[in-house]
Design a protein around this motif. Structure first.
Motif, PDB file in Angstrom:
ATOM      1  N   GLY A  74      -8.273   2.798  -9.939  1.00 32.52           N
ATOM      2  CA  GLY A  74      -7.909   4.195  -9.758  1.00 32.52           C
ATOM      3  C   GLY A  74      -7.220   4.382  -8.425  1.00 32.52           C
ATOM      4  N   GLY A  75      -7.498   5.504  -7.757  1.00 34.62           N
ATOM      5  CA  GLY A  75      -6.886   5.787  -6.470  1.00 34.62           C
ATOM      6  C   GLY A  75      -7.549   5.031  -5.334  1.00 34.62           C
ATOM      7  N   LYS A  76      -7.140   5.375  -4.131  1.00 35.69           N
ATOM      8  CA  LYS A  76      -7.666   4.697  -2.943  1.00 35.69           C
ATOM      9  C   LYS A  76      -9.102   5.121  -2.717  1.00 35.69           C
ATOM     10  N   ASN A  77     -10.005   4.157  -2.714  1.00 33.01           N
ATOM     11  CA  ASN A  77     -11.429   4.452  -2.542  1.00 33.01           C
ATOM     12  C   ASN A  77     -12.124   3.192  -2.039  1.00 33.01           C
ATOM     13  N   ASP A  78     -12.402   3.165  -0.737  1.00 34.21           N
ATOM     14  CA  ASP A  78     -13.065   2.004  -0.139  1.00 34.21           C
ATOM     15  C   ASP A  78     -14.573   2.020  -0.330  1.00 34.21           C
ATOM     16  N   PHE A  79     -15.123   3.149  -0.766  1.00 37.76           N
ATOM     17  CA  PHE A  79     -16.576   3.268  -0.840  1.00 37.76           C
ATOM     18  C   PHE A  79     -17.184   2.273  -1.818  1.00 37.76           C
ATOM     19  N   VAL A  80     -16.539   2.086  -2.981  1.00 33.06           N
ATOM     20  CA  VAL A  80     -17.098   1.185  -3.995  1.00 33.06           C
ATOM     21  C   VAL A  80     -17.210  -0.233  -3.447  1.00 33.06           C
TER      22      VAL A  80
END
Length: 350
Positions: A300-306
């Motif tokens: 998906g979009g930018k997401n460093d949390f995962v």
């Protein structure tokens, strides 16, 4: 006679009581009472199981975290906050007065592409400090009216945006539709227009099942105070995808909603000129507005949390496995005799 009779009858009664069988005198006798034993969850018996379990979790989670972070780093994202910069200097002391005035709201912005951006490039608008999850706001809509042309009068839940002063129904009614986002963005590159595709930006299920193909806007934004964008009265609600996207309310006060898609590649260091109409009033409640251009990955979009979450859990498990391994090698704990466990005892006597 009278005296002997009572005595004889008493004696007879006594002898009858002594010879008659007593009630419940014969009780079933059991040789032994035992409690039923059922199989239960067996605990981990050895430190090897603990160490192996932690190592297995770390071996699975750490690679997933690394792959997720790499996928997130491949996403190119441009975020441009503009709610203050698009107010003229003399009007910045009274932003609410400016946004409610008839002055021109046109604003020019320039975006530099930091890395090559592959199509499709998604254009979002982001709002901060906007509580679409407020109970009264969320309930201010009529799903029956949105879906069915025969339910135009179903406006009870839409107050105060339910009917006109003359009693005619507003379609679509309610505060959610009334506050429809109305900033607009036009993009050019090297003096050539970059088309923004606004088809297919909403959920297919919403278009086909929640918004009627025979329901047209009526009396919308005709009041003295307009909350947001107007709608094309010649298009059905199922075709007005900006409205459909907006009506799917956000759960958090900071959210992004899809504005459209740019379906050409953008090269590194290119300059994109944005002609922006700064119409939406977020100044009354201290909200922020941002324009976002972003590519996507398989996550998906930018997401460093995962990725960070997987790495944290995997690293913690690996650390605990090392700690338990060192304890086991340096000073092993003496284990009890497992033959005394209930499921290992000889139950032949039970």
């Amino acid at each position: 006679m009278n005296a002997s009779n009572p005595s004889s009858s008493a004696a007879g009664a006594g002898s009858a009581d002594s010879t008659a069988p007593r009630r419940n005198s014969k009780r079933p006798k059991y040789s032994r009472f035992t409690q039923q034993e059922l199989p239960a969850c067996k605990p981990i018996l050895t430190p090897k199981w603990v160490i192996g379990t932690f190592l297995l979790v770390s071996v699975i989670f750490i690679p997933i975290g690394v792959v997720s972070l790499f996928a997130s780093q491949d996403v190119v994202e441009i975020v441009d906050r503009y709610e203050t910069d698009c107010i003229p200097e003399p009007s910045r002391n009274d932003k609410v007065g400016f946004i409610q005035s008839n002055q021109s709201k046109t604003c020019q912005r320039t975006l530099r592409i930091p890395k090559h951006m592959k199509q499709p490039i998604y254009v979002y608008y982001q709002l901060d400090n906007f509580y679409q999850n407020h109970r009264r706001y969320v309930k201010s809509r009529s799903d029956q009216q949105l879906r069915n042309n025969g339910s135009l009068q179903e406006t009870d839940a839409c107050k105060p945006e339910d009917t006109t002063p003359g009693g005619a129904p507003i379609v679509p009614c309610g505060l959610i539709a009334w506050s429809l986002f109305n900033d607009t963005y036009d993009f050019t590159r090297n003096n050539q227009i970059l088309n923004v595709n606004k088809r297919g930006i909403s959920w297919k299920s919403d278009r086909e099942h929640k918004f009627g193909k025979d329901v047209f806007p009526r009396n919308f934004q005709n009041g003295t105070l307009k909350g947001g964008a107007t709608l094309n009265p010649n298009l059905t609600l199922s075709e007005q995808e900006d409205l459909i996207v907006w009506m799917r309310t956000a759960a958090l006060p900071t959210f992004r909603k899809l504005y459209g898609k740019i379906e050409v590649d953008l090269q590194r260091d290119e300059l994109i000129n944005v002609t922006l109409e700064n119409n939406y009033n977020t100044y009354s409640f201290g909200g922020k507005k941002k324009l976002v251009l972003s590519t996507t990955s398989w996550l998906g979009g930018k997401n460093d949390f995962v990725g960070i979450a997987y790495l944290t859990v995997g690293g913690l498990c690996f650390f605990l496995a090392l700690v338990f391994l060192l304890i086991y090698l340096i000073k092993p704990r003496q284990l009890g005799d497992p033959s005394y466990l209930s499921w290992n005892r000889n139950s032949s006597g039970h």
